[in-house]
Design a protein around this motif. Structure first.
Motif, mmCIF file in Angstrom:
data_model
loop_
_atom_site.group_PDB
_atom_site.id
_atom_site.type_symbol
_atom_site.label_atom_id
_atom_site.label_comp_id
_atom_site.label_asym_id
_atom_site.label_seq_id
_atom_site.Cartn_x
_atom_site.Cartn_y
_atom_site.Cartn_z
ATOM 1 N N THR A 157 43.775 44.503 27.312
ATOM 2 C CA THR A 157 42.468 44.408 27.120
ATOM 3 C C THR A 157 41.501 44.241 28.334
ATOM 4 O OG1 THR A 157 43.240 42.862 25.027
ATOM 5 C CG2 THR A 157 41.008 42.856 25.958
ATOM 6 N N PHE A 158 42.192 43.524 29.406
ATOM 7 C CA PHE A 158 41.252 43.443 30.571
ATOM 8 C C PHE A 158 41.755 44.422 31.914
ATOM 9 C CE2 PHE A 158 38.304 40.603 28.967
ATOM 10 C CZ PHE A 158 39.108 39.831 27.984
ATOM 11 N N MET A 159 42.705 45.130 31.567
ATOM 12 C CA MET A 159 43.075 46.211 32.356
ATOM 13 C C MET A 159 42.340 47.487 32.164
ATOM 14 S SD MET A 159 47.154 45.342 32.789
ATOM 15 C CE MET A 159 47.251 47.381 32.924
ATOM 16 N N TRP A 160 41.513 47.548 31.108
ATOM 17 C CA TRP A 160 41.065 48.897 30.677
ATOM 18 C C TRP A 160 40.312 49.576 32.035
ATOM 19 C CZ3 TRP A 160 35.988 48.963 30.858
ATOM 20 C CH2 TRP A 160 35.324 47.691 30.940
ATOM 21 N N PRO A 161 39.733 48.879 32.792
ATOM 22 C CA PRO A 161 39.303 49.532 34.167
ATOM 23 C C PRO A 161 40.239 50.283 34.856
ATOM 24 C CG PRO A 161 38.421 47.397 33.979
ATOM 25 C CD PRO A 161 39.418 47.419 32.934
ATOM 26 N N MET A 208 32.994 48.625 43.669
ATOM 27 C CA MET A 208 33.966 48.395 44.618
ATOM 28 C C MET A 208 33.508 47.900 45.940
ATOM 29 S SD MET A 208 36.740 49.816 43.643
ATOM 30 C CE MET A 208 37.636 49.947 45.469
ATOM 31 N N ARG A 209 32.106 48.107 46.024
ATOM 32 C CA ARG A 209 31.637 47.370 47.159
ATOM 33 C C ARG A 209 31.349 45.930 47.322
ATOM 34 N NH1 ARG A 209 26.981 49.720 44.908
ATOM 35 N NH2 ARG A 209 25.504 48.434 44.001
ATOM 36 N N TYR A 210 31.659 45.444 46.138
ATOM 37 C CA TYR A 210 31.710 43.802 45.936
ATOM 38 C C TYR A 210 33.252 43.634 45.788
ATOM 39 C CZ TYR A 210 26.989 44.736 44.010
ATOM 40 O OH TYR A 210 25.479 44.964 44.198
ATOM 41 N N LEU A 211 34.081 44.214 46.096
ATOM 42 C CA LEU A 211 35.403 43.724 46.071
ATOM 43 C C LEU A 211 35.827 43.723 47.545
ATOM 44 C CD1 LEU A 211 36.784 46.060 42.905
ATOM 45 C CD2 LEU A 211 35.770 43.656 42.926
ATOM 46 N N ASN A 212 35.818 42.780 48.064
ATOM 47 C CA ASN A 212 35.947 42.743 49.653
ATOM 48 C C ASN A 212 37.747 42.087 49.775
ATOM 49 O OD1 ASN A 212 33.409 43.352 50.187
ATOM 50 N ND2 ASN A 212 32.866 41.173 49.550
ATOM 51 N N GLU A 234 40.271 39.963 44.802
ATOM 52 C CA GLU A 234 39.001 40.205 44.246
ATOM 53 C C GLU A 234 39.588 41.654 43.401
ATOM 54 O OE1 GLU A 234 35.810 40.558 46.520
ATOM 55 O OE2 GLU A 234 35.574 38.359 46.719
ATOM 56 N N TYR A 235 40.085 42.398 43.937
ATOM 57 C CA TYR A 235 40.231 43.852 43.445
ATOM 58 C C TYR A 235 41.467 43.470 42.109
ATOM 59 C CZ TYR A 235 41.329 48.747 42.577
ATOM 60 O OH TYR A 235 41.631 50.037 42.164
ATOM 61 N N LEU A 236 42.456 42.626 42.696
ATOM 62 C CA LEU A 236 43.378 42.447 41.569
ATOM 63 C C LEU A 236 42.844 41.619 40.284
ATOM 64 C CD1 LEU A 236 46.326 42.838 40.904
ATOM 65 C CD2 LEU A 236 46.859 40.696 41.917
ATOM 66 N N ALA A 237 41.891 40.890 40.738
ATOM 67 C CA ALA A 237 41.160 40.161 39.464
ATOM 68 C C ALA A 237 40.407 41.206 38.661
ATOM 69 C CB ALA A 237 40.364 39.154 40.059
ATOM 70 N N PRO A 274 41.145 37.133 35.672
ATOM 71 C CA PRO A 274 41.690 36.149 36.585
ATOM 72 C C PRO A 274 42.910 35.709 36.731
ATOM 73 C CG PRO A 274 39.559 35.454 35.537
ATOM 74 C CD PRO A 274 40.384 36.771 34.903
ATOM 75 N N LYS A 275 43.502 35.045 37.765
ATOM 76 C CA LYS A 275 45.037 34.664 37.846
ATOM 77 C C LYS A 275 45.309 33.479 37.014
ATOM 78 C CE LYS A 275 48.806 34.162 41.212
ATOM 79 N NZ LYS A 275 48.947 34.077 42.654
ATOM 80 N N ARG A 276 44.141 32.465 37.016
ATOM 81 C CA ARG A 276 44.410 31.330 36.230
ATOM 82 C C ARG A 276 43.386 31.328 35.144
ATOM 83 N NH1 ARG A 276 44.299 25.777 39.719
ATOM 84 N NH2 ARG A 276 46.220 26.877 40.437
ATOM 85 N N SER A 277 43.713 30.717 33.981
ATOM 86 C CA SER A 277 42.668 30.745 32.704
ATOM 87 C C SER A 277 41.961 29.450 33.091
ATOM 88 C CB SER A 277 43.637 30.582 31.739
ATOM 89 O OG SER A 277 42.910 30.018 30.589
ATOM 90 N N ARG A 278 40.500 29.787 32.514
ATOM 91 C CA ARG A 278 39.722 28.457 32.689
ATOM 92 C C ARG A 278 39.974 27.368 31.822
ATOM 93 N NH1 ARG A 278 35.721 32.629 32.181
ATOM 94 N NH2 ARG A 278 35.284 31.939 30.026
#
Length: 397
Positions: free
Chosen positions: A8-12, A22-26, A30-33, A38-42
């Motif tokens: 569901t959330f890998m569609w990008p 991309m310019r916000y993924l430093n 961040e790029y993996l998220a 997110p790596k951890r669920s809220r």
């Protein structure tokens, strides 16, 4: 449904990189998220507490069910053998499946157990899912035969026959888990330049989604919708039969108060099946929801995430609630539970003699119809008497 959360959330990742993003993924994190969520669920902390409660209740309760049936020969009836199978499948889910899912709530990636660990996780959950519904369906059919055709039940409902059916049932469940397992594997993520992203391994669907979606739809039809429809018809027919069966009055008049009547046994199993169906409904809604949606939007994703959480809680709750049903609705199980409890609990309540678990000899007031009822449980000892079935909580929540 760990694979669903990733898809569901890998569609990008299936689209060209969004340069405006991309310019916000430093950083790598961040790029993996951005690709996997997110790596951890809220909700990792509250859901861990909920799951821990279900885990304790379920493990203790289902262990008691297994001990009761193994320890007391008089509890080894064909019906209880199916309940034993259900307890074993529940224990497998709670002991092997839940800890892994809780871990993935806190660290969704990387998946640490490799491809074979991914296969094992998928085949485990699929197998116990199928074995559970088949056990519930089989015990319902057995109960139907005992009520509608008591003479036939007396002749055919034996413990050896029940064991053969259970072995066949589990083999059948393993075989039907293979198609879904074959669609899974380890998926790695890559940077736009083609280099591998460290710690990006996830256990998810690696085959074309249309194959996975077809498998989900077919298995939901074969292992939930059709069985629950058949079970509903069977219990309706049993209810009609029992309502008009005046021979039940002999059960009430009999001095043999320890022998469970056909009506009480059927009532307990009806409640078990009803709760099973309710607890598993969100899970199958979740599976079908994902398999039918092709174009995901934010509202659809939010609705899916809510269904995902609810389905996870109810899925594990179904593995913990059955012993509570037995304790509330079955006098024999309640007595047997008290006899296998640790000494501390025994001191709180007077011990019930094990002999009370076996019904006394029938009295003259029992009719031929009463003796026919002894075949309902099918035990010679009584001559007179409820993935993808994998992770459920998306880490994007």
């Amino acid at each position: 449904m760990d694979d669903q959360q990733n898809i569901t959330f890998m569609w990008p990742s299936h689209l060209p990189p969004d340069n405006s993003m991309m310019r916000y993924l430093n950083s790598t994190e961040e790029y993996l998220a951005y690709l996997c969520g997110p790596k951890r669920s809220r909700l990792s902390l509250p859901m861990t507490l909920v799951y821990a409660t279900i885990f304790l209740i379920g493990v203790i309760g289902n262990t008691l069910v297994c001990l009761v049936i193994l320890k007391h020969h008089n509890m080894r009836t064909p019906t209880n053998y199916y309940l034993f199978s259900l307890a074993v499948s529940d224990l497998l889910v709670l002991l092997l499946g839940m800890p892994l899912e809780v871990y993935e709530m806190w660290s969704n990636y990387p998946f640490l157990f490799g491809a074979w660990g991914c296969y094992f996780k998928t085949v485990l959950f699929e197998t116990v899912c199928f074995a559970s519904i088949l056990s519930v369906t089989t015990v319902s059919v057995e109960r139907y035969v005992a009520i509608i055709h008591p003479f036939q039940a007396k002749l055919k409902s034996t413990r050896s026959r029940a064991l053969k059916i259970l072995v066949t049932l589990w083999i059948f469940s393993i075989l039907f888990s293979i198609p879904n397992t074959s669609t899974h594997g380890i998926l790695l993520q890559y940077f736009p330049n083609g280099s591998l992203i460290p710690d990006s391994a996830t256990c998810t669907v690696v085959q074309p989604l249309w194959i996975y979606n077809c498998i989900i739809q077919v298995t939901s039809l074969l292992f939930y919708i059709l069985p629950m429809g058949v079970i509903s018809v069977l219990y309706c027919l049993m209810g009609i039969k029992l309502r008009g069966d005046h021979s039940l009055e002999a059960d009430k008049m009999s001095v043999n108060v320890q022998r469970p009547s056909r009506k009480s046994i059927t009532k307990m199993l009806f409640v078990l099946v009803m709760v099973f169906g309710i607890c598993w409904a969100p899970f199958h809604v979740d599976r079908l929801f994902f398999s039918f949606v092709l174009d995901w939007t934010e509202p659809l994703a939010n609705a899916f995430n809510l269904t995902h959480v609810v389905s996870g809680v109810f899925f594990y709750l179904s593995s913990a609630v059955n012993p509570l049903i037995y304790n509330l609705l079955s006098r024999r199980f309640r007595s047997a539970f008290q006899n296998v409890l640790p000494p501390f609990f025994k001191s709180l309540k007077p011990k019930i003699p094990v002999q009370s678990l076996a019904p006394p000899k029938s009295t003259l007031i029992l009719t031929v119809r009463n003796r026919m009822d002894s075949g309902e449980e099918g035990s010679p000892s009584f001559p007179h008497r409820t993935s993808v079935c994998s992770s459920h909580l998306s880490t994007v929540l």
